[in-house]
Design a protein around this motif. Sequence first.
Motif, PDB file in Angstrom:
ATOM      1  N   ASN A   1      11.196 123.641  22.657  1.00  0.00           N
ATOM      2  CA  ASN A   1      10.353 123.429  23.414  1.00  0.00           C
ATOM      3  C   ASN A   1       9.358 122.508  22.608  1.00  0.00           C
ATOM      4  OD1 ASN A   1       7.416 123.634  25.063  1.00  0.00           O
ATOM      5  ND2 ASN A   1       9.062 124.354  26.776  1.00  0.00           N
ATOM      6  N   GLN A   2       8.880 121.588  23.022  1.00  0.00           N
ATOM      7  CA  GLN A   2       7.963 120.580  22.493  1.00  0.00           C
ATOM      8  C   GLN A   2       6.308 121.448  22.198  1.00  0.00           C
ATOM      9  OE1 GLN A   2       8.839 118.613  19.543  1.00  0.00           O
ATOM     10  NE2 GLN A   2      10.437 119.230  20.161  1.00  0.00           N
ATOM     11  N   ASN A   3       6.194 121.860  23.961  1.00  0.00           N
ATOM     12  CA  ASN A   3       4.799 122.585  23.803  1.00  0.00           C
ATOM     13  C   ASN A   3       3.899 123.306  23.294  1.00  0.00           C
ATOM     14  OD1 ASN A   3       3.957 120.312  25.613  1.00  0.00           O
ATOM     15  ND2 ASN A   3       5.122 121.008  27.408  1.00  0.00           N
ATOM     16  N   LEU A   4       6.181 124.802  23.174  1.00  0.00           N
ATOM     17  CA  LEU A   4       5.772 126.182  22.390  1.00  0.00           C
ATOM     18  C   LEU A   4       5.387 125.335  20.803  1.00  0.00           C
ATOM     19  CD1 LEU A   4       5.676 129.440  22.226  1.00  0.00           C
ATOM     20  CD2 LEU A   4       8.337 128.957  21.634  1.00  0.00           C
ATOM     21  N   ILE A   5       6.226 124.331  20.546  1.00  0.00           N
ATOM     22  CA  ILE A   5       5.787 123.926  18.998  1.00  0.00           C
ATOM     23  C   ILE A   5       4.499 123.527  18.808  1.00  0.00           C
ATOM     24  CG2 ILE A   5       6.863 121.935  17.016  1.00  0.00           C
ATOM     25  CD1 ILE A   5       9.169 122.431  18.773  1.00  0.00           C
ATOM     26  N   LYS A   6       3.407 123.079  19.698  1.00  0.00           N
ATOM     27  CA  LYS A   6       2.500 122.176  19.148  1.00  0.00           C
ATOM     28  C   LYS A   6       2.062 123.464  19.008  1.00  0.00           C
ATOM     29  CE  LYS A   6       3.173 117.841  21.598  1.00  0.00           C
ATOM     30  NZ  LYS A   6       2.482 116.987  22.809  1.00  0.00           N
TER      31      LYS A   6
ATOM     32  N   GLU B   1       0.315 130.327  28.640  1.00  0.00           N
ATOM     33  CA  GLU B   1       0.718 130.753  30.678  1.00  0.00           C
ATOM     34  C   GLU B   1       2.336 130.372  31.137  1.00  0.00           C
ATOM     35  OE1 GLU B   1      -2.371 131.000  32.640  1.00  0.00           O
ATOM     36  OE2 GLU B   1      -4.238 131.546  31.034  1.00  0.00           O
ATOM     37  N   ASN B   2       1.812 128.378  31.051  1.00  0.00           N
ATOM     38  CA  ASN B   2       3.094 128.340  31.563  1.00  0.00           C
ATOM     39  C   ASN B   2       4.621 128.891  31.253  1.00  0.00           C
ATOM     40  OD1 ASN B   2       1.572 126.857  33.816  1.00  0.00           O
ATOM     41  ND2 ASN B   2       1.657 124.945  31.948  1.00  0.00           N
ATOM     42  N   ILE B   3       4.484 128.388  30.072  1.00  0.00           N
ATOM     43  CA  ILE B   3       6.193 128.525  28.952  1.00  0.00           C
ATOM     44  C   ILE B   3       6.128 130.272  29.223  1.00  0.00           C
ATOM     45  CG2 ILE B   3       6.846 129.347  26.599  1.00  0.00           C
ATOM     46  CD1 ILE B   3       5.199 127.269  25.196  1.00  0.00           C
ATOM     47  N   LEU B   4       5.168 131.619  29.869  1.00  0.00           N
ATOM     48  CA  LEU B   4       5.332 132.820  29.844  1.00  0.00           C
ATOM     49  C   LEU B   4       6.051 132.828  31.108  1.00  0.00           C
ATOM     50  CD1 LEU B   4       2.595 134.790  27.207  1.00  0.00           C
ATOM     51  CD2 LEU B   4       5.049 134.181  27.233  1.00  0.00           C
ATOM     52  N   ASN B   5       5.196 132.124  31.830  1.00  0.00           N
ATOM     53  CA  ASN B   5       5.570 132.379  33.562  1.00  0.00           C
ATOM     54  C   ASN B   5       7.160 131.848  33.667  1.00  0.00           C
ATOM     55  OD1 ASN B   5       3.672 133.729  34.332  1.00  0.00           O
ATOM     56  ND2 ASN B   5       2.180 131.838  34.666  1.00  0.00           N
ATOM     57  N   PHE B   6       7.675 130.742  32.503  1.00  0.00           N
ATOM     58  CA  PHE B   6       8.673 130.274  33.481  1.00  0.00           C
ATOM     59  C   PHE B   6      10.312 131.143  32.946  1.00  0.00           C
ATOM     60  CE2 PHE B   6      12.574 127.659  31.201  1.00  0.00           C
ATOM     61  CZ  PHE B   6      12.836 127.168  32.571  1.00  0.00           C
ATOM     62  N   TYR B   7       9.814 132.397  32.158  1.00  0.00           N
ATOM     63  CA  TYR B   7      10.875 133.336  32.089  1.00  0.00           C
ATOM     64  C   TYR B   7       9.990 134.380  32.628  1.00  0.00           C
ATOM     65  CZ  TYR B   7      12.373 129.903  28.734  1.00  0.00           C
ATOM     66  OH  TYR B   7      13.006 128.997  28.499  1.00  0.00           O
TER      67      TYR B   7
ATOM     68  N   GLN C   1     -11.109 140.301  17.653  1.00  0.00           N
ATOM     69  CA  GLN C   1     -11.697 139.304  18.122  1.00  0.00           C
ATOM     70  C   GLN C   1     -10.741 138.665  19.164  1.00  0.00           C
ATOM     71  OE1 GLN C   1     -14.589 136.973  15.386  1.00  0.00           O
ATOM     72  NE2 GLN C   1     -14.108 138.539  14.330  1.00  0.00           N
ATOM     73  N   PRO C   2     -11.102 138.326  20.184  1.00  0.00           N
ATOM     74  CA  PRO C   2      -9.839 136.973  20.248  1.00  0.00           C
ATOM     75  C   PRO C   2     -10.199 136.535  19.929  1.00  0.00           C
ATOM     76  CG  PRO C   2     -11.888 137.460  22.226  1.00  0.00           C
ATOM     77  CD  PRO C   2     -12.508 138.247  20.695  1.00  0.00           C
ATOM     78  N   ILE C   3      -8.967 134.803  19.803  1.00  0.00           N
ATOM     79  CA  ILE C   3      -8.600 133.911  19.367  1.00  0.00           C
ATOM     80  C   ILE C   3      -8.858 132.894  20.179  1.00  0.00           C
ATOM     81  CG2 ILE C   3      -7.155 132.512  18.240  1.00  0.00           C
ATOM     82  CD1 ILE C   3      -6.358 134.503  17.446  1.00  0.00           C
ATOM     83  N   TYR C   4     -10.344 131.848  20.431  1.00  0.00           N
ATOM     84  CA  TYR C   4     -10.057 131.000  21.873  1.00  0.00           C
ATOM     85  C   TYR C   4      -9.843 129.776  21.024  1.00  0.00           C
ATOM     86  CZ  TYR C   4     -13.688 134.533  22.759  1.00  0.00           C
ATOM     87  OH  TYR C   4     -14.293 135.503  23.296  1.00  0.00           O
ATOM     88  N   LEU C   5      -8.991 128.723  22.002  1.00  0.00           N
ATOM     89  CA  LEU C   5      -8.589 127.758  21.885  1.00  0.00           C
ATOM     90  C   LEU C   5      -9.146 126.884  23.440  1.00  0.00           C
ATOM     91  CD1 LEU C   5      -4.748 128.934  21.128  1.00  0.00           C
ATOM     92  CD2 LEU C   5      -5.951 128.062  19.653  1.00  0.00           C
ATOM     93  N   ASP C   6      -8.604 125.335  23.510  1.00  0.00           N
ATOM     94  CA  ASP C   6      -9.272 124.817  24.626  1.00  0.00           C
ATOM     95  C   ASP C   6      -7.857 125.685  25.489  1.00  0.00           C
ATOM     96  OD1 ASP C   6      -8.611 121.993  22.512  1.00  0.00           O
ATOM     97  OD2 ASP C   6      -8.429 124.192  22.660  1.00  0.00           O
ATOM     98  N   SER C   7      -8.423 125.414  27.032  1.00  0.00           N
ATOM     99  CA  SER C   7      -7.460 125.643  28.110  1.00  0.00           C
ATOM    100  C   SER C   7      -6.633 124.926  27.827  1.00  0.00           C
ATOM    101  CB  SER C   7      -8.737 125.340  29.382  1.00  0.00           C
ATOM    102  OG  SER C   7      -8.946 124.034  29.122  1.00  0.00           O
ATOM    103  N   ILE C   8      -6.011 123.964  27.244  1.00  0.00           N
ATOM    104  CA  ILE C   8      -4.902 123.526  27.786  1.00  0.00           C
ATOM    105  C   ILE C   8      -3.590 124.015  26.790  1.00  0.00           C
ATOM    106  CG2 ILE C   8      -5.218 121.841  25.736  1.00  0.00           C
ATOM    107  CD1 ILE C   8      -3.507 119.832  27.664  1.00  0.00           C
ATOM    108  N   VAL C   9      -4.111 124.565  25.647  1.00  0.00           N
ATOM    109  CA  VAL C   9      -3.472 126.130  24.738  1.00  0.00           C
ATOM    110  C   VAL C   9      -3.215 126.384  26.045  1.00  0.00           C
ATOM    111  CG1 VAL C   9      -3.321 126.926  22.556  1.00  0.00           C
ATOM    112  CG2 VAL C   9      -4.500 124.450  23.081  1.00  0.00           C
ATOM    113  N   ASN C  10      -4.126 126.900  26.304  1.00  0.00           N
ATOM    114  CA  ASN C  10      -4.291 128.743  27.033  1.00  0.00           C
ATOM    115  C   ASN C  10      -2.939 127.955  28.305  1.00  0.00           C
ATOM    116  OD1 ASN C  10      -5.493 130.357  25.108  1.00  0.00           O
ATOM    117  ND2 ASN C  10      -6.973 129.918  26.124  1.00  0.00           N
ATOM    118  N   GLU C  11      -2.885 127.365  29.130  1.00  0.00           N
ATOM    119  CA  GLU C  11      -2.033 127.127  29.915  1.00  0.00           C
ATOM    120  C   GLU C  11      -0.908 126.675  29.585  1.00  0.00           C
ATOM    121  OE1 GLU C  11      -5.807 124.103  32.293  1.00  0.00           O
ATOM    122  OE2 GLU C  11      -4.159 124.136  31.484  1.00  0.00           O
ATOM    123  N   THR C  12      -0.704 126.055  28.447  1.00  0.00           N
ATOM    124  CA  THR C  12       0.852 125.745  28.108  1.00  0.00           C
ATOM    125  C   THR C  12       0.913 127.047  27.674  1.00  0.00           C
ATOM    126  OG1 THR C  12       0.050 123.828  27.287  1.00  0.00           O
ATOM    127  CG2 THR C  12       1.551 124.815  26.197  1.00  0.00           C
TER     128      THR C  12
END
Length: 82
Positions: A9-14, A76-82, A63-74
């Motif tokens: 999965n290219q999104n996961l690799i990114k 979530e999408n990968i985890l929700n797929f399964y 402490q939490p790792i902060y990423l932009d929302s697009i990475v967080n959404e990716t």
Amino acid sequence: KNLKFINNNQNLIKVINSLYNIAKNDKTIPKSYTKKINNLINNKNYYECIIEFIFYIILEKKQPIYLDSIVNETIENILNFY
């Protein structure tokens, strides 16, 4: 079959590469951990990488790792797929 899909999965690799870049530049993360992640990436075992990151972020990192929302959404999408 699902594991092969996840590891290709290219999104996961990114996401993995972004998280790895953050981890290797974070002085609070042990070199042994980033070396382990690097080995998983070199072996194209992205499924195991994301599991390692999730466990580390939730259970070990103080402490939490902060990423932009697009990475967080990716993630979530990968985890929700399964």
